[in-house]
Design a protein around this motif. Structure first.
Motif, PDB file in Angstrom:
ATOM      1  N   LEU A  17      31.781 -22.797 -10.132  1.00 19.54           N
ATOM      2  CA  LEU A  17      31.910 -21.746  -9.125  1.00 19.54           C
ATOM      3  C   LEU A  17      31.860 -20.351  -9.745  1.00 19.54           C
ATOM      4  N   MET A  18      32.449 -20.182 -10.923  1.00 21.40           N
ATOM      5  CA  MET A  18      32.381 -18.877 -11.582  1.00 21.40           C
ATOM      6  C   MET A  18      30.945 -18.568 -12.009  1.00 21.40           C
ATOM      7  N   LEU A  38      31.224  -8.280 -13.421  1.00 20.16           N
ATOM      8  CA  LEU A  38      30.413  -9.245 -14.147  1.00 20.16           C
ATOM      9  C   LEU A  38      31.017  -9.533 -15.518  1.00 20.16           C
ATOM     10  N   ALA A  39      31.558  -8.517 -16.173  1.00 17.55           N
ATOM     11  CA  ALA A  39      32.214  -8.723 -17.469  1.00 17.55           C
ATOM     12  C   ALA A  39      33.448  -9.613 -17.322  1.00 17.55           C
ATOM     13  N   VAL A  44      35.978 -15.009 -17.973  1.00 16.99           N
ATOM     14  CA  VAL A  44      36.625 -16.188 -17.385  1.00 16.99           C
ATOM     15  C   VAL A  44      35.768 -17.425 -17.622  1.00 16.99           C
ATOM     16  N   GLU A  45      34.469 -17.268 -17.557  1.00 19.60           N
ATOM     17  CA  GLU A  45      33.560 -18.403 -17.792  1.00 19.60           C
ATOM     18  C   GLU A  45      33.671 -18.894 -19.245  1.00 19.60           C
ATOM     19  N   VAL A  72      38.096 -15.593 -27.340  1.00 24.49           N
ATOM     20  CA  VAL A  72      37.108 -14.516 -27.201  1.00 24.49           C
ATOM     21  C   VAL A  72      37.032 -14.089 -25.742  1.00 24.49           C
ATOM     22  N   GLY A  73      37.106 -15.054 -24.836  1.00 24.63           N
ATOM     23  CA  GLY A  73      37.067 -14.729 -23.419  1.00 24.63           C
ATOM     24  C   GLY A  73      38.325 -14.054 -22.940  1.00 24.63           C
ATOM     25  N   ILE A  74      39.450 -14.312 -23.571  1.00 23.94           N
ATOM     26  CA  ILE A  74      40.709 -13.711 -23.154  1.00 23.94           C
ATOM     27  C   ILE A  74      40.820 -12.275 -23.665  1.00 23.94           C
ATOM     28  N   ASP A  75      40.300 -12.020 -24.858  1.00 26.92           N
ATOM     29  CA  ASP A  75      40.379 -10.655 -25.407  1.00 26.92           C
ATOM     30  C   ASP A  75      39.430  -9.809 -24.654  1.00 26.92           C
TER      31      ASP A  75
END
Length: 75
Positions: A17-18, A38-39, A44-45, A72-75
């Motif tokens: 869904l994301m 979008l970022a 989140v993806e 990396v996605g959390i930072d």
């Protein structure tokens, strides 16, 4: 190496869904809010896919590598 569990189905659905939300945002005009949204969706993806693979792998060394990718996605 990979072990699928039914507990991953909500996370796989969330990643799917994301991805759809990311494509829809990509089609919007390139304004400031659309770029930042979008970022956020991309982060989140990355976090969701990293978490899915972290749960799926068995060796600890692979879990640590995927945890680092996930952050990396959390930072």
């Amino acid at each position: 190496m990979f072990h699928f569990t039914p507990f991953l189905l909500p996370f796989i659905l969330a990643a799917f869904l994301m991805g759809i939300v990311g494509v829809l945002i990509w089609r919007l005009p390139r304004t400031g809010p659309a770029f930042f949204m979008l970022a956020v969706v991309a982060c989140v993806e990355v976090w969701t896919i990293g978490f899915i693979f972290e749960i799926m792998v068995a060796p600890l060394s692979s879990k640590l590598i995927l945890a680092n990718i996930q952050f990396v996605g959390i930072d």
